[in-house]
Design a protein around this motif. Sequence first.
Motif, mmCIF file in Angstrom:
data_model
loop_
_atom_site.group_PDB
_atom_site.id
_atom_site.type_symbol
_atom_site.label_atom_id
_atom_site.label_comp_id
_atom_site.label_asym_id
_atom_site.label_seq_id
_atom_site.Cartn_x
_atom_site.Cartn_y
_atom_site.Cartn_z
ATOM 1 N N ALA A 1 0.608 -0.975 0.002
ATOM 2 C CA ALA A 1 -0.057 0.120 0.002
ATOM 3 C C ALA A 1 0.914 1.290 -0.211
ATOM 4 O O ALA A 1 0.613 2.252 -0.775
ATOM 5 N N LYS A 2 2.065 1.182 0.809
ATOM 6 C CA LYS A 2 2.752 2.420 0.953
ATOM 7 C C LYS A 2 3.315 2.708 -0.549
ATOM 8 O O LYS A 2 3.456 3.918 -1.095
ATOM 9 N N PHE A 3 3.743 1.696 -1.309
ATOM 10 C CA PHE A 3 4.554 1.760 -2.661
ATOM 11 C C PHE A 3 3.372 1.858 -3.796
ATOM 12 O O PHE A 3 3.926 2.411 -4.958
ATOM 13 N N GLU A 4 2.314 1.178 -3.531
ATOM 14 C CA GLU A 4 1.502 0.828 -4.674
ATOM 15 C C GLU A 4 2.302 0.057 -5.914
ATOM 16 O O GLU A 4 2.102 0.387 -6.741
ATOM 17 N N SER A 5 3.072 -0.829 -5.094
ATOM 18 C CA SER A 5 3.790 -1.737 -6.152
ATOM 19 C C SER A 5 4.436 -2.790 -5.334
ATOM 20 O O SER A 5 4.704 -2.896 -4.175
ATOM 21 N N PHE A 6 3.936 -4.120 -5.930
ATOM 22 C CA PHE A 6 4.374 -5.242 -5.234
ATOM 23 C C PHE A 6 5.708 -5.476 -5.184
ATOM 24 O O PHE A 6 6.557 -6.025 -4.382
ATOM 25 N N SER A 7 6.457 -5.081 -6.503
ATOM 26 C CA SER A 7 7.716 -5.406 -6.552
ATOM 27 C C SER A 7 8.655 -4.503 -5.677
ATOM 28 O O SER A 7 9.559 -4.967 -4.972
ATOM 29 N N LYS A 8 8.281 -3.283 -5.344
ATOM 30 C CA LYS A 8 9.051 -2.356 -4.606
ATOM 31 C C LYS A 8 8.778 -2.843 -3.064
ATOM 32 O O LYS A 8 9.571 -2.891 -2.115
ATOM 33 N N ALA A 9 7.707 -3.404 -2.750
ATOM 34 C CA ALA A 9 7.270 -3.922 -1.790
ATOM 35 C C ALA A 9 8.138 -5.238 -1.128
ATOM 36 O O ALA A 9 8.578 -5.268 -0.050
ATOM 37 N N ALA A 10 8.090 -6.098 -2.265
ATOM 38 C CA ALA A 10 9.089 -7.132 -1.991
ATOM 39 C C ALA A 10 10.406 -6.764 -1.761
ATOM 40 O O ALA A 10 11.066 -7.255 -0.913
ATOM 41 N N ASP A 11 11.081 -5.931 -2.528
ATOM 42 C CA ASP A 11 12.374 -5.489 -2.127
ATOM 43 C C ASP A 11 12.468 -4.784 -0.761
ATOM 44 O O ASP A 11 13.522 -5.107 -0.096
ATOM 45 N N SER A 12 11.836 -4.105 -0.428
ATOM 46 C CA SER A 12 11.924 -3.340 1.007
ATOM 47 C C SER A 12 11.574 -4.622 2.040
ATOM 48 O O SER A 12 12.202 -4.361 3.327
ATOM 49 N N LEU A 13 10.963 -5.505 1.939
ATOM 50 C CA LEU A 13 10.849 -6.830 2.778
ATOM 51 C C LEU A 13 11.777 -7.913 2.509
ATOM 52 O O LEU A 13 11.825 -8.766 3.298
ATOM 53 N N ASN A 14 12.577 -7.853 1.555
ATOM 54 C CA ASN A 14 13.494 -8.870 1.074
ATOM 55 C C ASN A 14 12.835 -10.248 0.860
ATOM 56 O O ASN A 14 13.144 -11.221 1.372
ATOM 57 N N LEU A 15 11.563 -10.029 0.183
ATOM 58 C CA LEU A 15 10.796 -11.007 -0.089
ATOM 59 C C LEU A 15 10.574 -11.144 -1.657
ATOM 60 O O LEU A 15 11.181 -10.325 -2.447
ATOM 61 N N THR A 16 9.982 -12.040 -2.099
ATOM 62 C CA THR A 16 9.830 -12.275 -3.591
ATOM 63 C C THR A 16 8.328 -11.557 -4.047
ATOM 64 O O THR A 16 7.663 -11.291 -3.029
#
Length: 295
Positions: free
Chosen positions: A18-33
């Motif tokens: 929700a913060k990034f409105e991007s699953f890719s950026k969220a994944a990078d910030s959480l060290n997830l896929t």
Amino acid sequence: MRSPITSLPALSCFRAAAKFESFSKAADSLNLTHGAVSRAVRLLESDLGTALFTRRNRSVFLTDAGRKLAQSVTHGLGHIEDTISSIRAEQVHVQVTVSCEPTLMMRWLIPRLSTFRRQYPEADIRLVAGGGPVALGDGIDLAIRRDDFDLPKNYSKAPLFSEWIGPVCRPDLHERFFENGQLRPDASLLHSRTRPSAWHAWAGLSKATLGVHPDTEFEHFYFSLQAAIAGLGVAIGPWHLVQDDLDAGILCAPAGFLKDGSSYVLLAPEGNPEQNVQSCFRDWLTDLATNERCP
């Protein structure tokens, strides 16, 4: 009856998305896929029965329901994280009292304690002098002891280092007290009441014969070492307690050092404590002792 809350990891993934409105950026910030974040969001949507994001051409946008949930989740998880940080901060400020044999404290622990302070500037470590049997929990959290007595069985015992002993004197008085690596008959021997058998223990290990030497007795072991620094004679110096003076050229050890069979240990309550000041100090001390060079 309230419905069960979806798992916190899923809510954490949603908050980042929700913060990034991007699953890719969220994944990078959480060290997830990307897939892990996408699955977590779909789990939430399935639980709620409504879409949280509108998906368009590999882009995602919050729906009205998504914005409503994002506001609540951000506030709720933020409050939890603040509370956890507060609890951790309280643990950092807990006072830890460490009992240590006086000479070891003065000549080895205190000179090295600044490295711990730099790593944990908020830690409150209190040192008290003590030797022999100790009761942990009665104002004492940890204890450093030489294992020259029966150690209690109900405490954990972390080995620190073996004891190495040898005669030490001032370098400029080397030839006055020693000849060809052997004690001269007129060398003055320095004794202490707290380690009355130190010279005899060294003689037994080195096969040296102690004659009738001039001698002086001091009340405490560290007094005999200080007397050696002052040039009053030759003292038995454990290597860990005199290594700084040897490196600085204040003392010398003409006959070297020998293991006397004893060791220093760190006594602590049984069990594996959570990560707090006590466990940090235990880890730092054992790492320090393990990494120190030997004579």
